[in-house]
Write a protein that holds these residues in place. Structure first.
Motif, PDB file in Angstrom:
ATOM      1  N   SER A  72       0.820  -1.216   0.000  1.00 35.55           N
ATOM      2  CA  SER A  72       0.000   0.000   0.000  1.00 35.55           C
ATOM      3  C   SER A  72       0.850   1.261   0.000  1.00 35.55           C
ATOM      4  CB  SER A  72      -0.930   0.002   1.214  1.00 35.55           C
ATOM      5  OG  SER A  72      -0.198  -0.079   2.424  1.00 35.55           O
ATOM      6  N   ILE A  73       2.044   1.199   0.612  1.00 36.86           N
ATOM      7  CA  ILE A  73       2.930   2.365   0.601  1.00 36.86           C
ATOM      8  C   ILE A  73       3.384   2.659  -0.821  1.00 36.86           C
ATOM      9  CG2 ILE A  73       5.144   3.285   1.391  1.00 36.86           C
ATOM     10  CD1 ILE A  73       4.844   1.618   3.915  1.00 36.86           C
ATOM     11  N   ARG A  74       3.773   1.614  -1.541  1.00 32.70           N
ATOM     12  CA  ARG A  74       4.209   1.784  -2.927  1.00 32.70           C
ATOM     13  C   ARG A  74       3.066   2.260  -3.810  1.00 32.70           C
ATOM     14  NH1 ARG A  74       2.418  -0.261  -7.573  1.00 32.70           N
ATOM     15  NH2 ARG A  74       2.288  -2.343  -6.641  1.00 32.70           N
ATOM     16  N   GLU A  75       1.897   1.656  -3.639  1.00 31.02           N
ATOM     17  CA  GLU A  75       0.758   2.026  -4.464  1.00 31.02           C
ATOM     18  C   GLU A  75       0.327   3.474  -4.228  1.00 31.02           C
ATOM     19  OE1 GLU A  75      -1.519  -2.306  -4.946  1.00 31.02           O
ATOM     20  OE2 GLU A  75      -2.052  -0.953  -3.301  1.00 31.02           O
ATOM     21  N   SER A  76       0.335   3.896  -2.980  1.00 28.80           N
ATOM     22  CA  SER A  76      -0.082   5.269  -2.676  1.00 28.80           C
ATOM     23  C   SER A  76       0.887   6.284  -3.260  1.00 28.80           C
ATOM     24  CB  SER A  76      -0.207   5.455  -1.154  1.00 28.80           C
ATOM     25  OG  SER A  76       1.052   5.289  -0.524  1.00 28.80           O
ATOM     26  N   ALA A  77       2.195   5.960  -3.213  1.00 31.07           N
ATOM     27  CA  ALA A  77       3.196   6.871  -3.785  1.00 31.07           C
ATOM     28  C   ALA A  77       3.026   6.964  -5.297  1.00 31.07           C
ATOM     29  CB  ALA A  77       4.598   6.392  -3.433  1.00 31.07           C
ATOM     30  N   ASP A  78       2.786   5.835  -5.934  1.00 32.38           N
ATOM     31  CA  ASP A  78       2.617   5.834  -7.398  1.00 32.38           C
ATOM     32  C   ASP A  78       1.343   6.571  -7.814  1.00 32.38           C
ATOM     33  OD1 ASP A  78       4.933   4.432  -7.632  1.00 32.38           O
ATOM     34  OD2 ASP A  78       4.008   2.493  -8.058  1.00 32.38           O
ATOM     35  N   ARG A  79       0.333   6.549  -6.958  1.00 34.99           N
ATOM     36  CA  ARG A  79      -0.922   7.244  -7.265  1.00 34.99           C
ATOM     37  C   ARG A  79      -0.851   8.737  -6.973  1.00 34.99           C
ATOM     38  NH1 ARG A  79      -3.638   3.027  -4.405  1.00 34.99           N
ATOM     39  NH2 ARG A  79      -4.002   4.521  -2.732  1.00 34.99           N
ATOM     40  N   GLY A  80       0.196   9.161  -6.291  1.00 34.54           N
ATOM     41  CA  GLY A  80       0.303  10.567  -5.920  1.00 34.54           C
ATOM     42  C   GLY A  80      -0.553  10.922  -4.730  1.00 34.54           C
TER      43      GLY A  80
ATOM     44  N   LEU B  88       0.303   7.690   1.802  1.00 37.70           N
ATOM     45  CA  LEU B  88      -0.448   6.710   2.578  1.00 37.70           C
ATOM     46  C   LEU B  88      -1.051   7.324   3.834  1.00 37.70           C
ATOM     47  CD1 LEU B  88      -1.313   3.762   2.940  1.00 37.70           C
ATOM     48  CD2 LEU B  88       0.840   3.359   4.153  1.00 37.70           C
ATOM     49  N   TYR B  89      -0.343   8.276   4.455  1.00 40.04           N
ATOM     50  CA  TYR B  89      -0.838   8.859   5.706  1.00 40.04           C
ATOM     51  C   TYR B  89      -2.155   9.593   5.494  1.00 40.04           C
ATOM     52  CZ  TYR B  89      -0.678  10.627  10.438  1.00 40.04           C
ATOM     53  OH  TYR B  89      -0.976  10.872  11.752  1.00 40.04           O
ATOM     54  N   GLU B  90      -2.420  10.023   4.272  1.00 43.38           N
ATOM     55  CA  GLU B  90      -3.659  10.750   3.980  1.00 43.38           C
ATOM     56  C   GLU B  90      -4.867   9.829   3.929  1.00 43.38           C
ATOM     57  OE1 GLU B  90      -3.778  13.941   1.178  1.00 43.38           O
ATOM     58  OE2 GLU B  90      -3.050  14.895   3.004  1.00 43.38           O
ATOM     59  N   GLN B  91      -4.635   8.536   3.824  1.00 48.30           N
ATOM     60  CA  GLN B  91      -5.746   7.598   3.788  1.00 48.30           C
ATOM     61  C   GLN B  91      -6.309   7.423   5.193  1.00 48.30           C
ATOM     62  OE1 GLN B  91      -4.718   4.013   1.695  1.00 48.30           O
ATOM     63  NE2 GLN B  91      -3.486   5.117   0.176  1.00 48.30           N
ATOM     64  N   SER B  92      -7.591   7.241   5.267  1.00 49.66           N
ATOM     65  CA  SER B  92      -8.273   7.242   6.566  1.00 49.66           C
ATOM     66  C   SER B  92      -7.959   6.013   7.406  1.00 49.66           C
ATOM     67  CB  SER B  92      -9.793   7.336   6.351  1.00 49.66           C
ATOM     68  OG  SER B  92     -10.247   6.272   5.534  1.00 49.66           O
ATOM     69  N   GLU B  93      -7.687   4.892   6.758  1.00 48.18           N
ATOM     70  CA  GLU B  93      -7.450   3.654   7.496  1.00 48.18           C
ATOM     71  C   GLU B  93      -6.147   3.730   8.298  1.00 48.18           C
ATOM     72  OE1 GLU B  93      -6.657  -1.119   6.646  1.00 48.18           O
ATOM     73  OE2 GLU B  93      -7.090   0.265   5.014  1.00 48.18           O
ATOM     74  N   GLN B  94      -6.221   3.476   9.591  1.00 46.13           N
ATOM     75  CA  GLN B  94      -5.044   3.510  10.452  1.00 46.13           C
ATOM     76  C   GLN B  94      -4.234   2.230  10.275  1.00 46.13           C
ATOM     77  OE1 GLN B  94      -4.313   6.172  12.021  1.00 46.13           O
ATOM     78  NE2 GLN B  94      -2.718   5.667  13.518  1.00 46.13           N
TER      79      GLN B  94
END
Length: 375
Positions: A336-344, A347-353
């Motif tokens: 998820s860290i890699r995917e969030s970076a590639d999506r721009g 990860l911290y901005e996502q609501s799920e802790q």
């Protein structure tokens, strides 16, 4: 009653210590410089004295530090012979360990009196400037810097994010931004990302174009990014620095009122070796090292959810104890860290802790505690 044998043994050890101390004190800088000048590069036989190199000695340090300053190509060539050069120095400095540091930027204290002394940039609207550094590339430094900035903002702080990784800027991709900053009143306006004030050389240069700049241009760019940008009032300005210990880091130490540095590493031995160099460099330059961040500490199997270590384990704690620098967080690897970076979208901005959020929160809490008087 004190044993005569023990007393004599103590006196003998004391005499040895005094002999070593006096021997080292008797070695003056000129003698060592003369010895250094006689060093020949193993592959070419070229004398060190013929190279455009300046040497700065730090006798009070333990180990004794020799810092070699010169242009980039010469410094890189000399650093390839680090062990041979160290052995040459130890022929004279026999009783203490020696550390060699190679820099492609001249030391301010050795510049001519006619040259203007480099002064710290005044940043009256920015309360804290925190650099995120790493000795080696690919350890997740930019991931930490971006998510840390998002976390600080979520904690209620006014935050800026400046990408100083000149040769490999990550901000445009990690934040999904591809726009050149506007200018107003002769100054650049930081690009807004959900309230974060951001700036990157990647906003100015196409992604497929390489940046080929030498030290003076890099130094000028840092100065322009800080003084010719209309930064708003900020509690924190996070600097995403390039890997290594080169021109950008030396320029930062010279020109920027850094509050301190965070050093990112993985548990792998290769990464730890370079992270230690990064810590050592900033300590040498009298910049506080706030702590270490161990990234990619482990990874969770998506099927059985069992965690295992790819890059060994305990490396961050080992370096923390060795350098007496706190280990602030150990962050896991995840898809998820890699995917969030590639999506721009960090990860911290996502609501799920996630455990990643918890690790970043630990760093935020630490910074808030040590810099509370400045916010």
């Amino acid at each position: 009653m004190v044993c005569v044998h023990e007393t004599l043994e103590f006196i003998f050890e004391l005499l040895i210590y005094l002999f070593k101390f006096n021997t080292m004190a008797a070695i003056n800088k000129q003698a060592l410089q003369t010895h250094l000048d006689a060093f020949k590069l193993p592959d070419s036989g070229v004398l060190l004295s013929t190279l455009p190199i300046q040497t700065h000695f730090q006798w009070e340090a333990d180990p004794v530090r020799l810092i070699f300053f010169g242009d980039g190509p010469t410094i890189r060539m000399l650093s390839h012979h680090q062990q041979a050069l160290k052995n040459h120095v130890l022929q004279v400095v026999r009783d203490r360990d020696v550390q060699l540091i190679f820099s492609s930027q001249a030391p301010p204290q050795q510049e001519s009196n006619q040259k203007k002394k480099v002064e710290k940039i005044q940043l009256p609207y920015i309360k804290n400037v925190v650099a995120v550094a790493s000795g080696k590339g690919g350890v997740g430094k930019s991931t930490v810097a971006v998510n840390l900035a998002c976390a600080l903002q979520k904690a209620g702080h006014r935050v800026g994010l400046l990408d100083l990784d000149i040769y490999g800027p990550s901000l445009p991709t990690m934040l999904g931004l591809n726009q050149e900053p506007k200018r107003e009143g002769g100054k650049a306006i930081p690009v807004d990302y959900h309230g974060l004030a951001t700036l990157s050389v990647g906003y100015l240069i196409p992604a497929d174009k390489a940046v080929i700049w030498r030290g003076p241009l890099v130094q000028k760019m840092i100065q322009q990014f800080l003084t010719e940008t209309a930064w708003p009032e900020l509690d924190y300005l996070i600097l995403d620095t390039p890997p290594g210990t080169g021109d950008v880091h030396l320029s930062l130490a010279q020109m920027v009122p850094l509050s301190g540095v965070l050093v990112v590493t993985t548990p792998q031995k290769l990464s730890l070796i370079d992270a230690e160099k990064s810590v050592e460099m900033y300590e040498t330059l009298n910049i506080p090292v706030f702590g270490l961040i161990e990234n990619m500490a482990d990874v969770e199997c998506p099927s059985c959810h069992h965690s295992f270590q790819i890059f060994d384990q305990g490396g961050g704690e080992f370096l923390s104890q060795k350098k007496q620098v706190p280990l602030l967080a150990s962050l896991s690897m995840s898809k998820s860290i890699r995917e969030s970076a590639d999506r721009g979208k960090p990860l911290y901005e996502q609501s799920e802790q996630t455990p990643f959020h918890e690790g970043i929160d630990k760093i935020v809490t630490y910074l808030e505690n040590i810099l509370s008087q400045n916010v």
